[in-house]
Write a protein that holds these residues in place. Structure first.
Motif, PDB file in Angstrom:
ATOM      1  N   UNK A  48      13.414   4.356  -4.248  1.00 27.53           N
ATOM      2  CA  UNK A  48      12.789   3.042  -4.453  1.00 27.53           C
ATOM      3  C   UNK A  48      13.835   1.931  -4.353  1.00 27.53           C
ATOM      4  N   UNK A  49      14.986   2.131  -4.964  1.00 30.88           N
ATOM      5  CA  UNK A  49      16.056   1.121  -4.905  1.00 30.88           C
ATOM      6  C   UNK A  49      16.579   0.964  -3.482  1.00 30.88           C
ATOM      7  N   UNK A  50      16.660   2.051  -2.736  1.00 27.70           N
ATOM      8  CA  UNK A  50      17.093   1.978  -1.341  1.00 27.70           C
ATOM      9  C   UNK A  50      16.124   1.166  -0.493  1.00 27.70           C
ATOM     10  N   UNK A  51      14.842   1.366  -0.715  1.00 27.66           N
ATOM     11  CA  UNK A  51      13.819   0.590   0.000  1.00 27.66           C
ATOM     12  C   UNK A  51      13.932  -0.878  -0.379  1.00 27.66           C
ATOM     13  N   UNK A  52      14.074  -1.136  -1.661  1.00 27.80           N
ATOM     14  CA  UNK A  52      14.168  -2.522  -2.132  1.00 27.80           C
ATOM     15  C   UNK A  52      15.379  -3.220  -1.527  1.00 27.80           C
ATOM     16  N   UNK A  53      16.492  -2.527  -1.415  1.00 27.15           N
ATOM     17  CA  UNK A  53      17.700  -3.124  -0.844  1.00 27.15           C
ATOM     18  C   UNK A  53      17.507  -3.483   0.630  1.00 27.15           C
ATOM     19  N   UNK A  54      16.800  -2.633   1.357  1.00 30.11           N
ATOM     20  CA  UNK A  54      16.570  -2.896   2.786  1.00 30.11           C
ATOM     21  C   UNK A  54      15.556  -4.013   3.016  1.00 30.11           C
ATOM     22  N   UNK A  55      14.663  -4.201   2.059  1.00 29.08           N
ATOM     23  CA  UNK A  55      13.611  -5.212   2.221  1.00 29.08           C
ATOM     24  C   UNK A  55      13.748  -6.330   1.195  1.00 29.08           C
ATOM     25  N   UNK A  56      14.948  -6.520   0.709  1.00 26.70           N
ATOM     26  CA  UNK A  56      15.234  -7.497  -0.340  1.00 26.70           C
ATOM     27  C   UNK A  56      14.711  -8.889   0.025  1.00 26.70           C
ATOM     28  N   UNK A  57      14.124  -9.538  -0.948  1.00 29.04           N
ATOM     29  CA  UNK A  57      13.609 -10.884  -0.740  1.00 29.04           C
ATOM     30  C   UNK A  57      12.099 -10.926  -0.616  1.00 29.04           C
ATOM     31  N   UNK A  58      11.496  -9.770  -0.367  1.00 31.89           N
ATOM     32  CA  UNK A  58      10.044  -9.737  -0.203  1.00 31.89           C
ATOM     33  C   UNK A  58       9.379  -8.733  -1.144  1.00 31.89           C
ATOM     34  N   UNK A  59      10.174  -7.896  -1.772  1.00 32.14           N
ATOM     35  CA  UNK A  59       9.657  -6.828  -2.638  1.00 32.14           C
ATOM     36  C   UNK A  59      10.157  -7.005  -4.069  1.00 32.14           C
ATOM     37  N   UNK A  60       9.261  -6.728  -5.016  1.00 33.31           N
ATOM     38  CA  UNK A  60       9.657  -6.618  -6.416  1.00 33.31           C
ATOM     39  C   UNK A  60       9.538  -5.153  -6.800  1.00 33.31           C
ATOM     40  N   UNK A  61      10.663  -4.541  -7.133  1.00 37.64           N
ATOM     41  CA  UNK A  61      10.700  -3.144  -7.553  1.00 37.64           C
ATOM     42  C   UNK A  61      10.426  -3.082  -9.043  1.00 37.64           C
ATOM     43  N   UNK A  62       9.295  -2.505  -9.399  1.00 41.97           N
ATOM     44  CA  UNK A  62       8.916  -2.348 -10.803  1.00 41.97           C
ATOM     45  C   UNK A  62       9.604  -1.125 -11.402  1.00 41.97           C
ATOM     46  N   UNK A  63       9.671  -1.063 -12.734  1.00 40.39           N
ATOM     47  CA  UNK A  63      10.240   0.135 -13.374  1.00 40.39           C
ATOM     48  C   UNK A  63       9.368   1.353 -13.091  1.00 40.39           C
ATOM     49  N   UNK A  64       9.958   2.522 -13.210  1.00 40.34           N
ATOM     50  CA  UNK A  64       9.238   3.766 -12.987  1.00 40.34           C
ATOM     51  C   UNK A  64       8.067   3.894 -13.967  1.00 40.34           C
ATOM     52  N   UNK A  65       6.919   4.272 -13.444  1.00 38.97           N
ATOM     53  CA  UNK A  65       5.755   4.562 -14.275  1.00 38.97           C
ATOM     54  C   UNK A  65       5.683   6.074 -14.424  1.00 38.97           C
ATOM     55  N   UNK A  66       5.632   6.527 -15.640  1.00 40.43           N
ATOM     56  CA  UNK A  66       5.732   7.944 -15.968  1.00 40.43           C
ATOM     57  C   UNK A  66       4.419   8.400 -16.577  1.00 40.43           C
ATOM     58  N   UNK A  67       3.817   9.427 -16.020  1.00 39.93           N
ATOM     59  CA  UNK A  67       2.548   9.950 -16.539  1.00 39.93           C
ATOM     60  C   UNK A  67       2.608  11.472 -16.639  1.00 39.93           C
ATOM     61  N   UNK A  68       1.734  11.993 -17.478  1.00 40.25           N
ATOM     62  CA  UNK A  68       1.595  13.437 -17.600  1.00 40.25           C
ATOM     63  C   UNK A  68       0.479  13.915 -16.685  1.00 40.25           C
ATOM     64  N   UNK A  69       0.596  15.120 -16.143  1.00 43.84           N
ATOM     65  CA  UNK A  69      -0.354  15.639 -15.166  1.00 43.84           C
ATOM     66  C   UNK A  69      -1.777  15.687 -15.712  1.00 43.84           C
ATOM     67  N   UNK A  70      -1.946  15.875 -16.995  1.00 39.88           N
ATOM     68  CA  UNK A  70      -3.287  16.003 -17.560  1.00 39.88           C
ATOM     69  C   UNK A  70      -3.935  14.655 -17.881  1.00 39.88           C
TER      70      UNK A  70
END
Length: 141
Positions: A48-70
């Motif tokens: 995600x950080x690599x993508x954000x660095x390549x597209x910097x200025x147009x993307x807001x990288x949010x924090x990781x959303x963590x969920x349980x499978x159930x």
């Protein structure tokens, strides 16, 4: 732009240019050791950080959303973005909920060779191109 205090100092100035929310989504599944979960989460965040660095200025990288499978697997995204991009491992069944007018894209990340730097670079490159393609499709309409 990343979700941290340093980058948000100029948020009001940059807001008109940031039209894409990038959401790394992690699904905690049974049968995987904690150490492996840590490695997988870190890899997803690095992609995600690599993508954000390549597209910097147009993307807001949010924090990781963590969920349980159930738990319910529909992820909501924040309003006010023309594009919402979910980043998840290919084996995870996660979807973005109805975004109204926003264009959404779910990008799967392969689960093999997480320690390969070449695989990492190729993954970031391919996923970055997918986001650019989404932008181009929308602008062509």
């Amino acid at each position: 732009m990343q979700w941290n205090v340093n980058e948000f100092e100029n948020w009001e100035e940059l807001r008109p240019y940031v039209d894409t929310a990038l959401l790394p989504l992690y699904l905690y599944r049974d049968g995987i050791e904690v150490k492996e979960h840590v490695l997988r989460m870190n890899y997803l965040l690095n992609v995600a950080a690599g993508i954000e660095q390549r597209l910097k200025g147009r993307i807001l990288l949010f924090p990781l959303s963590y969920r349980f499978a159930w738990e319910e697997q529909e992820q909501k995204t924040p309003p006010g973005f023309a594009f919402s991009v979910g980043l998840h491992f290919s084996g995870d069944k996660i979807r973005l909920g109805d975004q109204g007018e926003a264009s959404t894209l779910m990008l799967p990340v392969g689960e093999e060779d997480l320690d390969s730097s070449l695989r990492f670079e190729v993954t970031v490159d391919v996923l970055t191109k997918e986001i650019i393609r989404l932008w181009q499709q929308k602008s062509a309409q």
